[in-house]
Motif scaffolding. Structure first.
Motif, PDB file in Angstrom:
ATOM      1  N   ARG A 103       0.841  -1.196   0.000  1.00  0.00           N
ATOM      2  CA  ARG A 103       0.000   0.000   0.000  1.00  0.00           C
ATOM      3  C   ARG A 103       0.876   1.245   0.000  1.00  0.00           C
ATOM      4  N   ARG A 104       0.423   2.284  -0.692  1.00  0.00           N
ATOM      5  CA  ARG A 104       1.203   3.520  -0.767  1.00  0.00           C
ATOM      6  C   ARG A 104       1.427   4.139   0.612  1.00  0.00           C
ATOM      7  N   LYS A 105       0.404   4.053   1.482  1.00  0.00           N
ATOM      8  CA  LYS A 105       0.520   4.668   2.802  1.00  0.00           C
ATOM      9  C   LYS A 105       1.593   4.003   3.659  1.00  0.00           C
ATOM     10  N   ASP A 106       1.968   2.761   3.316  1.00  0.00           N
ATOM     11  CA  ASP A 106       2.996   2.057   4.077  1.00  0.00           C
ATOM     12  C   ASP A 106       4.391   2.235   3.480  1.00  0.00           C
ATOM     13  N   SER A 107       4.482   2.919   2.353  1.00  0.00           N
ATOM     14  CA  SER A 107       5.764   3.127   1.687  1.00  0.00           C
ATOM     15  C   SER A 107       6.330   4.497   2.042  1.00  0.00           C
ATOM     16  N   ALA A 108       7.631   4.543   2.274  1.00  0.00           N
ATOM     17  CA  ALA A 108       8.272   5.804   2.683  1.00  0.00           C
ATOM     18  C   ALA A 108       8.147   6.875   1.604  1.00  0.00           C
ATOM     19  N   ASP A 109       8.311   6.472   0.320  1.00  0.00           N
ATOM     20  CA  ASP A 109       8.252   7.454  -0.756  1.00  0.00           C
ATOM     21  C   ASP A 109       6.897   7.461  -1.467  1.00  0.00           C
ATOM     22  N   GLY A 110       5.948   6.665  -0.975  1.00  0.00           N
ATOM     23  CA  GLY A 110       4.612   6.664  -1.558  1.00  0.00           C
ATOM     24  C   GLY A 110       4.475   5.886  -2.851  1.00  0.00           C
ATOM     25  N   THR A 111       5.489   5.124  -3.237  1.00  0.00           N
ATOM     26  CA  THR A 111       5.426   4.333  -4.468  1.00  0.00           C
ATOM     27  C   THR A 111       5.458   2.844  -4.121  1.00  0.00           C
ATOM     28  N   VAL A 112       4.701   2.068  -4.868  1.00  0.00           N
ATOM     29  CA  VAL A 112       4.644   0.619  -4.633  1.00  0.00           C
ATOM     30  C   VAL A 112       4.670  -0.107  -5.966  1.00  0.00           C
ATOM     31  N   ASP A 113       5.044  -1.367  -5.913  1.00  0.00           N
ATOM     32  CA  ASP A 113       5.051  -2.212  -7.108  1.00  0.00           C
ATOM     33  C   ASP A 113       4.399  -3.552  -6.759  1.00  0.00           C
ATOM     34  N   ASN A 114       3.151  -3.727  -7.215  1.00  0.00           N
ATOM     35  CA  ASN A 114       2.414  -4.953  -6.939  1.00  0.00           C
ATOM     36  C   ASN A 114       2.368  -5.878  -8.153  1.00  0.00           C
ATOM     37  N   THR A 115       3.349  -5.738  -9.029  1.00  0.00           N
ATOM     38  CA  THR A 115       3.378  -6.565 -10.237  1.00  0.00           C
ATOM     39  C   THR A 115       3.413  -8.049  -9.906  1.00  0.00           C
ATOM     40  N   GLU A 116       4.258  -8.416  -8.946  1.00  0.00           N
ATOM     41  CA  GLU A 116       4.382  -9.816  -8.581  1.00  0.00           C
ATOM     42  C   GLU A 116       3.092 -10.341  -7.952  1.00  0.00           C
ATOM     43  N   ALA A 117       2.467  -9.512  -7.121  1.00  0.00           N
ATOM     44  CA  ALA A 117       1.212  -9.924  -6.495  1.00  0.00           C
ATOM     45  C   ALA A 117       0.123 -10.134  -7.540  1.00  0.00           C
ATOM     46  N   MET A 118       0.039  -9.226  -8.508  1.00  0.00           N
ATOM     47  CA  MET A 118      -0.967  -9.362  -9.562  1.00  0.00           C
ATOM     48  C   MET A 118      -0.699 -10.604 -10.408  1.00  0.00           C
ATOM     49  N   ARG A 119       0.570 -10.907 -10.645  1.00  0.00           N
ATOM     50  CA  ARG A 119       0.908 -12.103 -11.426  1.00  0.00           C
ATOM     51  C   ARG A 119       0.427 -13.368 -10.723  1.00  0.00           C
ATOM     52  N   LYS A 120       0.636 -13.421  -9.406  1.00  0.00           N
ATOM     53  CA  LYS A 120       0.193 -14.585  -8.640  1.00  0.00           C
ATOM     54  C   LYS A 120      -1.323 -14.718  -8.660  1.00  0.00           C
ATOM     55  N   LEU A 121      -2.019 -13.584  -8.593  1.00  0.00           N
ATOM     56  CA  LEU A 121      -3.481 -13.626  -8.608  1.00  0.00           C
ATOM     57  C   LEU A 121      -3.992 -14.074  -9.976  1.00  0.00           C
ATOM     58  N   VAL A 122      -3.367 -13.590 -11.038  1.00  0.00           N
ATOM     59  CA  VAL A 122      -3.758 -14.002 -12.390  1.00  0.00           C
ATOM     60  C   VAL A 122      -3.549 -15.507 -12.557  1.00  0.00           C
ATOM     61  N   GLU A 123      -2.416 -16.013 -12.098  1.00  0.00           N
ATOM     62  CA  GLU A 123      -2.133 -17.450 -12.209  1.00  0.00           C
ATOM     63  C   GLU A 123      -3.134 -18.277 -11.406  1.00  0.00           C
ATOM     64  N   ALA A 124      -3.521 -17.763 -10.240  1.00  0.00           N
ATOM     65  CA  ALA A 124      -4.517 -18.474  -9.429  1.00  0.00           C
ATOM     66  C   ALA A 124      -5.863 -18.535 -10.150  1.00  0.00           C
ATOM     67  N   LEU A 125      -6.247 -17.432 -10.771  1.00  0.00           N
ATOM     68  CA  LEU A 125      -7.514 -17.409 -11.512  1.00  0.00           C
ATOM     69  C   LEU A 125      -7.458 -18.346 -12.717  1.00  0.00           C
ATOM     70  N   GLU A 126      -6.319 -18.406 -13.366  1.00  0.00           N
ATOM     71  CA  GLU A 126      -6.180 -19.292 -14.529  1.00  0.00           C
ATOM     72  C   GLU A 126      -6.272 -20.767 -14.135  1.00  0.00           C
ATOM     73  N   MET A 127      -6.025 -21.065 -12.858  1.00  0.00           N
ATOM     74  CA  MET A 127      -6.162 -22.439 -12.378  1.00  0.00           C
ATOM     75  C   MET A 127      -7.595 -22.742 -11.930  1.00  0.00           C
ATOM     76  N   GLY A 128      -8.457 -21.713 -11.947  1.00  0.00           N
ATOM     77  CA  GLY A 128      -9.835 -21.913 -11.524  1.00  0.00           C
ATOM     78  C   GLY A 128     -10.085 -21.590 -10.066  1.00  0.00           C
ATOM     79  N   ASP A 129      -9.179 -20.835  -9.434  1.00  0.00           N
ATOM     80  CA  ASP A 129      -9.327 -20.485  -8.024  1.00  0.00           C
ATOM     81  C   ASP A 129     -10.275 -19.307  -7.833  1.00  0.00           C
ATOM     82  N   ALA A 130     -10.647 -19.099  -6.579  1.00  0.00           N
ATOM     83  CA  ALA A 130     -11.347 -17.883  -6.164  1.00  0.00           C
ATOM     84  C   ALA A 130     -10.370 -17.061  -5.334  1.00  0.00           C
TER      85      ALA A 130
END
Length: 532
Positions: A103-130
């Motif tokens: 989250r931006r509020k937890d970052s010192a400079d206000g920038t975040v990178d959730n690319t890896e998190a989104m990749r994991k979520l996409v892969e989970a959905l492609e497997m048929g997960d919720a």
């Protein structure tokens, strides 16, 4: 499309679901789940999106509310700051396969990178997960739903784009509204309402394939906000929530056999009427005179309802005591009955309360210290979570200690101790309710007939105005008859006097006449100050 298999269920997830289903049913008096049949089955990619007002408790509630026959697991997300810590909460979320979100509020400079998190979520959905996402982006103690972030809609676009070669590929967004009557209070009630899923397919929604017009992302997010908001109490202020509850209580008085879902939707109806009147009165320019007149009448009603509730609070009585006046002889006899009944129940509860005392003391101490760490809006959303975790640990310790101290008969005490603690809780709930009724009758006895007569006249006036507003908002004309006949035999309902009496003495749960009830020696009708 052909259903996928979905990810295998981790043993830790099964343990967590079983454990917290038990803990949540102890902490909350009633958990009512609506429309669980709408949830897509395992193998169909699904994003569960809900409002977020109670920190980790929201996620645990969704995990336990989704039937295991429908989904084998719900892959959770949590703020990244919860990971990598030497706490039970951290172990809990990590071992359940939870994906960290920065989250931006937890970052010192206000920038975040959730690319890896989104990749994991996409892969989970492609497997048929919720997967579970809270699009508000953060939990907070506030009566209104925050503007939703676009992460869910962007995730839909990403997973469809990655599978653009399969025209039958689909992903569903399952919106859910979670409503706590009093989220942090012991034995309060919770409503979980699932809405019809929004299903997106590659062949039917090419506009969501990359490169995507961001207006489509905003449109999906707006639809999600509308669905989530429609099923819960979404208010700009706590004061408006309080007034809407008063209006509903006058419209459908205490004892009306109303399900928790109907109760919440009734509050929401009056809340919407008050919000609409406020917005109309605030508009400038040429307006239809009749609309402004109607808005002023609704605002006047809202103010009069607030004054009426303020007086009830000062007296310490409920609206039902004004609606149905009692003679002083009847009040005196009922006071005697309630007092004797509460003493009897407290007496038989005392041995079991000795087992509960360490749990109550531990959670009280932990929560008392936690409240000092920040303002209400930033800390009170985690109180239920603290109570659940500390209550779980102290409860297990009490159980283990009792078994050790009775080692020669440990096989019996292993089962009997938790059973005894549960029945004690049931007796204690009834004892508190009886004592609360006694104190209310005592205050009523002290008020005097002239003051009660004036209050009754005021209520009669409010009742006619509330009924006019209710009918104009589309509520039924005869609520007591309508809600008694509405729907099936769902949890939280009683059908007739015999069923009402049987439910009252039910071992499973206390039969409540008032969905606003908590395990308190006083009626919980007020909320914290807005700016504390």
């Amino acid at each position: 499309m052909i259903n996928l298999k979905g990810s295998p269920t981790p043993w830790s997830y099964l343990l967590i679901r079983l454990l917290f289903k038990f803990v949540l049913k102890i902490f909350y008096g009633t958990i009512v789940v609506e429309n669980a049949h709408l949830i897509p089955e395992t193998g169909r990619p699904c994003i569960v999106s809900a409002n977020h007002s109670n920190s980790l408790t929201d996620a645990l509630l969704l995990v336990t509310s989704i039937p295991s026959k429908k989904r084998n697991m719900l892959r959770l997300t949590a703020k990244a700051t919860q990971f990598g810590r030497s706490t039970f909460t951290s172990w809990l979320i990590e071992s359940a396969g939870t994906v960290p979100i920065m989250r931006r509020k937890d970052s010192a400079d206000g920038t975040v990178d959730n690319t890896e998190a989104m990749r994991k979520l996409v892969e989970a959905l492609e497997m048929g997960d919720a997967v579970c996402l809270f699009p508000e982006g953060m939990s907070r103690y506030h009566p209104t739903i925050a503007p939703l972030k676009t992460g869910v809609a962007r995730l839909v676009s990403d997973v469809l784009s990655r599978n653009r070669d399969d025209p039958e590929f689909e992903v569903s967004v399952m919106t859910c509204s979670v409503t706590y009557m009093h989220r942090q209070h012991f034995r309060s009630d919770v409503l979980v309402t699932f809405h019809p899923p929004m299903t997106f397919r590659v062949k039917e929604h090419p506009e969501l394939l990359a490169p995507v017009d961001y207006n489509h992302i905003r449109q999906i997010t707006a639809q999600m906000h509308q669905a989530i908001s429609s099923g819960t109490i979404d208010s700009p202020t706590w004061d408006l929530v309080r007034t809407a509850k008063v209006a509903l209580r006058i419209y459908a008085p205490l004892g009306t056999r109303m399900s928790l879902g109907d109760y919440v939707r009734g509050i929401r109806t009056f809340l919407d009427a008050f919000k609409l009147a406020e917005s109309l009165s605030a508009e400038t320019g040429e307006q239809i005179v009749e609309d402004h007149k109607s808005a002023r009448q609704v605002i006047e009603l809202r103010n009069d309802l607030k004054a009426y509730q303020d007086q009830l609070v000062r007296w310490g009585v409920k609206d039902d005591r004004i609606r149905r006046p009692l003679s002083r002889r009847t009040v005196s006899s009922r006071m005697f009955i309630r007092l004797i009944w509460s003493i009897v129940l407290f007496t038989i509860s005392l041995p079991g309360l000795l087992l509960w005392f360490p749990i109550f003391a531990t959670t009280f101490y932990a929560v008392h210290n936690f409240k000092k760490t920040g303002p209400i809006f930033d800390t009170w959303d985690e109180i239920a979570q603290y109570k659940l975790v500390y209550g779980l640990f102290s409860g297990v310790l009490v159980w283990f200690t009792a078994v050790v101290l009775t080692w020669p008969i440990a096989p019996f005490t292993f089962v009997l101790v938790p059973a005894f603690m549960w029945i004690t809780l049931r007796w204690f709930e009834d004892a508190v309710s009886a004592f609360r009724a006694f104190t209310a009758l005592l205050r009523l006895w002290r008020v005097g007939k002239p003051a009660l007569k004036r209050m009754r006249d005021k209520r009669d006036d409010l009742h006619s105005r509330v009924m006019n507003l209710a009918l104009s908002a589309g509520l039924p004309e005869n609520p007591e008859t309508y809600f008694a006949e509405r729907g099936g035999r769902e949890k939280g309902r009683v059908k007739g006097p015999w069923d009402s009496t049987r439910r009252y003495f039910s071992i499973r749960r206390r039969r409540k006449r008032d969905w606003n009830e908590t395990l308190r020696l006083y009626d919980k009708v007020d909320y914290p100050d807005e700016d504390t």
